[in-house]
Design an enzyme around this catalytic site. Sequence first.
Site, PDB file in Angstrom:
ATOM      1  N   GLU A 123      22.670 -48.760  31.045  1.00  0.00           N
ATOM      2  CA  GLU A 123      20.865 -47.675  32.283  1.00  0.00           C
ATOM      3  C   GLU A 123      20.916 -48.126  33.020  1.00  0.00           C
ATOM      4  OE1 GLU A 123      18.628 -46.679  29.417  1.00  0.00           O
ATOM      5  OE2 GLU A 123      19.844 -47.455  27.746  1.00  0.00           O
ATOM      6  N   ASP A 214      24.687 -39.305  28.068  1.00  0.00           N
ATOM      7  CA  ASP A 214      25.459 -39.969  26.450  1.00  0.00           C
ATOM      8  C   ASP A 214      25.732 -38.823  26.039  1.00  0.00           C
ATOM      9  OD1 ASP A 214      23.357 -42.106  28.048  1.00  0.00           O
ATOM     10  OD2 ASP A 214      21.600 -41.235  26.633  1.00  0.00           O
TER      11      ASP A 214
END
Length: 364
Positions: A123, A214
Amino acid sequence: MGIRFVFGLHNHQPVGNFDGVFESAYRDSYAAFLDLIEGYPEIPLTLHTSGCLMEWLVEHKPEYVDRLGRLVARGQVEIMGGGFYEPILPMIPPQDRVGQIRSYTAYLEKLFQTRVRGMWMPERVWEQSLVSDIAAAGIEYTVLDDYHFKQAGLEEHQLFGYYLTEDNGGLLRIFPGSERMRYLVPFRNPEESVAYFGEVASQNPDAVIVFADDGEKFGSWPETHKHCYVDGWLRRFLDALRQARSWVRFCTFAQALDETPPAGRIYLPDCSYREMTEWALPVPKLTTFQHLMHDLEHDSRLPEIRRFMRGGYWRNFKVKYPEAQEMYARMMQISRRIQREVEDRGSRIEDRRSKVDRRQPSDS
């Protein structure tokens, strides 16, 4: 040599996710991506796969792991490490940070017979004190968002290379990942990415441009499998990169590290990626923040104003979501109990050694 482009992917599924979710993500994203990239050996890739996902792949899709291993062996894929169970690093004790990183590095190096030099920051949650623990775990570099660097005061033209940072004598190199590229790939025409490369090259001919995001964007996010594979966006993107290789050097993070000097030294503020700092705000404040940004949307001063605006502090997710605080507290209890057991066992071993030493006959 010209500008460099680093293509980095982060593949992740949470611990305990449903087996069907793993299967669909594998089919729609991970395997589909590998099918294409194998045909472009001149375009290298740095790949991070979270530990729990890699364990699932080893057990359920060994053929994928074998194919990935062949790409590693031919030098097309660099394997990136991280915490084994994808922890938010500042949320776990230092000995657990070092232990998870070392454990996953050892696992990956044995699995792929390669050297792991970098790690993914889950994150992109950052605190400067992490540096000494990451360095102690044997990691040379990581990648964060360019937003972190802007919060430290850097200008746009300074975001195309890696920086050296330090904590308590430990050194780490940090690459800024391009937010511009995050929004171009895979949502805009591939030619726009190449045009952006040209724009950067005209200002900074030695730039290192980083895309790090991602892997699920390439097949698992809504409508992206059709967009990337059926409609052919990903093939067109790889073809556009292939056509630009006369003036763009495609490389991994490790290659960029070895081929270019650091752009400077930096200390980054406690931060995460821009959107997460907004989500960390209490709901009323988040609404106010969003309204304010909407009002400023067409203000010519917005780019300059934005660098001085930030949302909340990510640790306040533990306030916003009490269940997260409860999980954190339980984790801390377990970590302390294990650490006490380790220390007690060490003390017992030392006691036994001391008794043995006292029984040994003297030389006199």
